[in-house]
Design an enzyme around this catalytic site. Structure first.
Site, mmCIF file in Angstrom:
data_model
loop_
_atom_site.group_PDB
_atom_site.id
_atom_site.type_symbol
_atom_site.label_atom_id
_atom_site.label_comp_id
_atom_site.label_asym_id
_atom_site.label_seq_id
_atom_site.Cartn_x
_atom_site.Cartn_y
_atom_site.Cartn_z
ATOM 1 N N ILE A 6 -29.316 9.654 -10.799
ATOM 2 C CA ILE A 6 -27.916 10.045 -10.629
ATOM 3 C C ILE A 6 -27.027 8.819 -10.776
ATOM 4 O O ILE A 6 -27.258 7.800 -10.117
ATOM 5 C CB ILE A 6 -27.675 10.670 -9.240
ATOM 6 C CG1 ILE A 6 -28.642 11.813 -8.980
ATOM 7 C CG2 ILE A 6 -26.229 11.145 -9.103
ATOM 8 C CD1 ILE A 6 -28.660 12.266 -7.534
ATOM 9 N N ASN A 87 -23.004 11.591 -13.515
ATOM 10 C CA ASN A 87 -21.925 11.992 -12.619
ATOM 11 C C ASN A 87 -20.795 10.965 -12.536
ATOM 12 O O ASN A 87 -19.647 11.330 -12.330
ATOM 13 C CB ASN A 87 -22.497 12.232 -11.217
ATOM 14 C CG ASN A 87 -21.405 12.326 -10.186
ATOM 15 O OD1 ASN A 87 -20.620 13.268 -10.155
ATOM 16 N ND2 ASN A 87 -21.303 11.304 -9.345
ATOM 17 N N TYR A 154 -8.742 9.844 -19.076
ATOM 18 C CA TYR A 154 -9.700 10.638 -18.303
ATOM 19 C C TYR A 154 -10.002 11.953 -19.030
ATOM 20 O O TYR A 154 -11.169 12.298 -19.246
ATOM 21 C CB TYR A 154 -9.147 10.910 -16.904
ATOM 22 C CG TYR A 154 -10.029 11.815 -16.073
ATOM 23 C CD1 TYR A 154 -11.206 11.331 -15.511
ATOM 24 C CD2 TYR A 154 -9.688 13.142 -15.853
ATOM 25 C CE1 TYR A 154 -12.023 12.153 -14.750
ATOM 26 C CE2 TYR A 154 -10.499 13.970 -15.093
ATOM 27 C CZ TYR A 154 -11.664 13.474 -14.549
ATOM 28 O OH TYR A 154 -12.470 14.309 -13.804
ATOM 29 N N LYS A 158 -13.539 13.066 -20.791
ATOM 30 C CA LYS A 158 -14.279 14.212 -20.249
ATOM 31 C C LYS A 158 -14.425 15.327 -21.283
ATOM 32 O O LYS A 158 -15.454 16.003 -21.341
ATOM 33 C CB LYS A 158 -13.621 14.724 -18.971
ATOM 34 C CG LYS A 158 -13.835 13.799 -17.773
ATOM 35 C CD LYS A 158 -15.318 13.632 -17.481
ATOM 36 C CE LYS A 158 -15.580 12.955 -16.164
ATOM 37 N NZ LYS A 158 -17.002 12.964 -15.815
#
Length: 178
Positions: A6, A87, A154, A158
Site C-alpha cells: 500500500i 493509494n 489533482y 487522477k
C-alpha cells in the site's frame, strides 16, 4: 500467505486500508514518507506482520527502486495472493494553474500518476508468470470526472490514473496469468 503493498499508508484512507488488511496469514507493506506509529504499535500488539518502507513518490526512480527492493524480498513460492494498492496522493497545489510553478506541477503528477504507473509496470513485470491471485487497486477520485477550480493538477492526474487503469484491464484480459 497473502501480501499487500500500500502506498500512502501513514494516515487517512491508506492507514484505514492497512489496518483493515492486517491479520493472520497476511503481510502488509506500507510505502510512505513517514510511518504511522500507532498502526505499527497496533500490529505489534496483535502479532500481525506490518512493515513500513520509507518512500517519496515524488521521486519516481527512487520510489520504483524502493518497490523493486521490496518485491525482491517476497518469497514467491509462499504467495497465495498479492495486491498492490496505489493509494498515495496529493491535492496540492490548490490554486489556478497560472499560479502553479513547474516543480509543484511535476510533484503532483509524479505522486498521483507517474509513480502508480511505474509501480503497476514493475508489479506486472515481476509477477506476470505467477499463477497466484494478483490484483492492482488504483485509488482515483470523483474529481477525475468533474471539474473544480484550483484543482487542475489533482484532477488531471487522477483522471489519467482512472483511464490508465481501464487500459491495463484491457491489456491483462488475455494474459495467461492476469
Amino acid at each position: 500467505m497473502h501480501y499487500y503493498i500500500i502506498t500512502g499508508a501513514s494516515r487517512g484512507l491508506g492507514e484505514a486500508i492497512a489496518k483493515k488488511l492486517l491479520g493472520e496469514n497476511k503481510v502488509v507493506y506500507c510505502l510512505s514518507r513517514t510511518p504511522c506509529h500507532h498502526l505499527i504499535a497496533f500490529s505489534e500488539a496483535q502479532g500481525y506482520a506490518l512493515e513500513y518502507i520509507p518512500c517519496d513518490l515524488s521521486s519516481v526512480a527512487g520510489a520504483n527502486n524502493a518497490l523493486l527492493g521490496l518485491l525482491n524480498t517476497i518469497p514467491v513460492q509462499q504467495i497465495e495472493s498479492i495486491t498492490l494498492i496505489n493509494n498515495a496522493a496529493t491535492i496540492e497545489p490548490i490554486r489556478a494553474i497560472q499560479e502553479c510553478d513547474a516543480d509543484a506541477i511535476a510533484s503532483t503528477f509524479n505522486i498521483n500518476l507517474v509513480s502508480p504507473v511505474a509501480y503497476t509496470s514493475t508489479f506486472i513485470r515481476t509477477f506476470q508468470g505467477l499463477k497466484a491471485a494478483k490484483k492492482i487497486v488504483n485509488i482515483s477520485s470523483t474529481g477525475s470526472q468533474r471539474a473544480y477550480a484550483g484543482l487542475s493538477c489533482y484532477i488531471a492526474s487522477k483522471a489519467g490514473l482512472s483511464q490508465f487503469t481501464r487500459v491495463i484491464q484491457e491489456e491483462q484480459r488475455n494474459e495467461k496469468f492476469p
